[in-house]
Design a protein around this motif. Structure first.
Motif, short mmCIF file in Angstrom:
data_model
loop_
_atom_site.label_atom_id
_atom_site.label_comp_id
_atom_site.label_asym_id
_atom_site.label_seq_id
_atom_site.Cartn_x
_atom_site.Cartn_y
_atom_site.Cartn_z
N LEU A 42 -5.13 5.95 -5.24
CA LEU A 42 -6.53 5.52 -5.36
C LEU A 42 -7.42 6.76 -5.22
CD1 LEU A 42 -7.26 2.33 -3.21
CD2 LEU A 42 -7.43 2.60 -5.65
N GLY A 49 -14.45 -3.95 -1.95
CA GLY A 49 -13.20 -3.20 -2.09
C GLY A 49 -11.98 -4.11 -1.94
N PHE A 50 -10.81 -3.49 -1.80
CA PHE A 50 -9.55 -4.25 -1.83
C PHE A 50 -8.69 -3.94 -0.61
CE2 PHE A 50 -11.21 -3.69 -6.02
CZ PHE A 50 -11.16 -4.97 -6.52
N GLN A 62 -4.97 -2.31 -13.18
CA GLN A 62 -5.19 -0.87 -13.32
C GLN A 62 -4.15 -0.05 -12.54
OE1 GLN A 62 -9.10 0.40 -12.13
NE2 GLN A 62 -8.69 2.56 -12.59
N TYR A 63 -3.85 -0.48 -11.30
CA TYR A 63 -2.99 0.37 -10.45
C TYR A 63 -1.52 -0.04 -10.45
CZ TYR A 63 -7.20 2.63 -8.99
OH TYR A 63 -8.36 3.36 -9.01
N SER A 93 -10.30 -1.54 2.44
CA SER A 93 -11.48 -0.80 2.00
C SER A 93 -12.60 -0.89 3.03
CB SER A 93 -11.96 -1.41 0.68
OG SER A 93 -13.30 -1.09 0.46
N PHE A 144 -8.09 -4.94 -10.59
CA PHE A 144 -7.62 -3.83 -9.75
C PHE A 144 -6.09 -3.69 -9.89
CE2 PHE A 144 -5.79 -2.51 -5.68
CZ PHE A 144 -6.46 -1.33 -5.43
N VAL A 151 -2.41 -8.39 -2.62
CA VAL A 151 -3.66 -7.67 -2.88
C VAL A 151 -4.82 -8.65 -2.72
CG1 VAL A 151 -4.94 -6.24 -4.53
CG2 VAL A 151 -2.43 -6.28 -4.62
N GLY A 200 -9.34 -9.17 -2.24
CA GLY A 200 -10.65 -8.54 -2.45
C GLY A 200 -11.65 -9.54 -3.00
N PRO A 231 -11.84 -9.69 -9.90
CA PRO A 231 -11.80 -8.31 -9.42
C PRO A 231 -10.40 -7.90 -8.93
CG PRO A 231 -13.71 -9.43 -8.53
CD PRO A 231 -12.87 -10.48 -9.19
N VAL A 232 -9.71 -8.82 -8.27
CA VAL A 232 -8.35 -8.50 -7.77
C VAL A 232 -7.41 -8.30 -8.95
CG1 VAL A 232 -6.43 -9.28 -6.33
CG2 VAL A 232 -8.77 -9.82 -5.66
#
Ligand code: FAD
Length: 431
Positions: free
Chosen positions: A153, A254-255, A289-290, A249, A286, A266, A268, A282-283
């Motif tokens: 991150l 944030g997460f 992406q990661y 976060s 995220f 996960v 958030g 949003p979760v």
């Protein structure tokens, strides 16, 4: 898809109360807070009895992520001024001790407890992370500042809390409940002094602890003014990496992450319950992406009570309500928070001095700005002339299209599309 904690776990059954009974201490609410209070009181030799309106652990506790940490966002540095150095250190030490108490319990009651470093990270505020580390180190705790995390991150900085923990919350809760005098499906409709009235009998107690998540007695203690609820979204993934730590976060948008077995959990997307949100999106974004190869296998949303100064409310329910106590306002840290509350309340009920009692006293003074901001949110919804209304205090309910529920932005009560009660502080269905 549901919380992973209930999967493959046999829930113990407890009887419903039938007829009238007497006890020294009655604990209302069979979540983490109530069960740990009952455990500590029993260990102290106090006669007690716990009643749960529905099923043990099936309130907010079933939707926790069960990270066991002394971390309290970036609060320790912020508390230095209002609380003073000695009291802030006391509170940190109580939370650290709570982690160790879970470790101890897990030796007797196996609950997949494991050690993990906990990281509080910030995407933008390196200074806040440095200040938190400085405050923690001044108390003698071995926190450290980090530029990077075990996952890639792009952070500005992080605080590392070494040797914290994580567990399976219901495995612990169910085992503890089985050694306690527990009644399920026994909803307390009202308290007359310290006598609890339920559908099938009265409980005549000398003292009462209200551990119902949001306190259910409205006319006392002003909890509707000094806390609100915040909702958050959690997804469990398979085919995701082992991160070897827990992450959180420093901001509500944030997460937070941890592993459990084959899952990466996960969470958030936090927001005040009843306010507009993007739900799980949003979760999902995220994780995509990661952890692009990760597969979602379970998802749930959950909410917690947020006090206005970040400290829980633990102690006398109200100066006008003798022998009634409360534990609430855990602000997303209700595992170690409940453990601390159980210790403080047991000391209070046993007549022992506990220096945390004044720090966590629900009657402590709140900053006027915080009270007004919370009151403002409530008034806007109270004065909104739409239906349906919340049976708690009459605020306008908002439709939550992600979860198909009616949610109250004032205090966080929630109802099904048909008006059936999902979450308190309301105690009855909406019309
Ligand atoms: C998404 C999310 C993740 C979280 N993750 C963490 C984490 O990793 N670590 C951490 O420390 N904390 C975490 N928390 C916070 C923690 O889960 C909660 O603070 C904690 O579970 C609250 O426990 P409780 O006993 O107060 O409430 P509950 O578990 O809700 O228990 C209260 C019980 O009281 C019963 N009840 C209510 N009214 C009555 C009545 N009138 N009569 C009888 N019974 C009644 C309810 O049915 C319920 O079972 C998280 C919170 C959320 C929302």
């Amino acid at each position: 898809m549901d919380e992973i904690w209930t999967k493959d776990l046999l829930k113990p059954q407890f009887p419903a109360l039938q007829g009238d009974v007497n006890t020294d201490v009655l604990i209302i609410g069979g979540g983490m807070a109530g069960i740990l209070c009952a455990l500590r009181l029993q260990q102290a030799g106090v006669e007690c009895l716990l009643v749960e309106g529905k099923s043990i652990g099936m309130g907010i506790t079933k939707g926790t992520t069960a990270v066991l940490s002394a971390q309290r966002d970036k609060r320790y540095a912020q508390w230095l001024s209002p609380l003073g150095k000695q009291n802030t250190k006391r509170y940190l030490n109580a939370n650290l001790r709570a982690v160790e108490e879970f470790a101890e319990l897990s030796r007797q009651y196996p609950c997949d407890f494991s050690r993990a470093d906990a990281y509080l990270y910030s995407l933008h505020d390196k200074k806040a992370m440095e200040q938190e580390v400085k405050a923690l180190r001044a108390f003698g705790f071995d926190a450290s500042f980090c530029d990077t995390l075990p996952i890639a991150l792009p952070i500005a900085g992080a605080v590392r809390y070494p040797n914290m923990g994580q567990m399976h919350p219901l495995k612990l809760l169910y085992q503890l409940a089985q050694r306690l005098p527990v009644f399920e499906h026994t909803f307390v409709q009202q308290l007359d002094g310290t006598t609890a009235v339920t559908q099938r009998g009265k409980i005549h107690a000398k003292r009462v602890i209200v551990a119902t998540h949001f306190p259910f007695l409205n006319r006392h203690g002003m909890y509707f003014l000094k806390q609100y609820q915040a909702r958050s979204y959690v997804i469990a993934y398979e085919n995701a990496p082992e991160i070897g730590c827990t992450l959180d976060s420093d901001t509500a948008d944030g997460f937070y992450l941890r592993n459990y077995g084959k899952y990466l959990i996960v969470g958030g997307g936090e927001h005040r319950t009843g306010k507009k949100s993007r739900g799980f999106a949003p979760v999902e974004a995220f994780a995509k992406q990661y952890f692009p190869k990760a597969t979602p296998v379970a998802r749930w949303a959950n909410q917690d009570c947020m006090s206005l100064d970040g400290l829980p409310y633990v102690g006398a329910y109200s100066p006008n309500l003798p022998n009634v106590y409360v534990a609430t306002g855990f602000g997303g840290w209700g595992m170690t928070g409940s453990m601390v509350a159980a210790r403080v309340l047991t000391d209070l009920l046993c007549g022992r001095n506990n220096p945390l009692a004044s720090i966590l006293d629900p009657a402590r003074t709140m900053a006027i700005g915080q009270l007004l901001a919370n009151l403002g949110q409530t008034l806007v919804n109270f004065l909104t002339p739409t239906t349906p209304r919340c049976p708690h205090l009459g605020c306008a309910l908002k439709w939550n299209h992600h979860e198909h529920s009616w949610d109250c932005p004032c205090h966080g009560s929630r109802f099904t599309a048909e008006g059936k009660l999902l979450n308190n502080p309301a105690t009855k269905d909406a019309k």
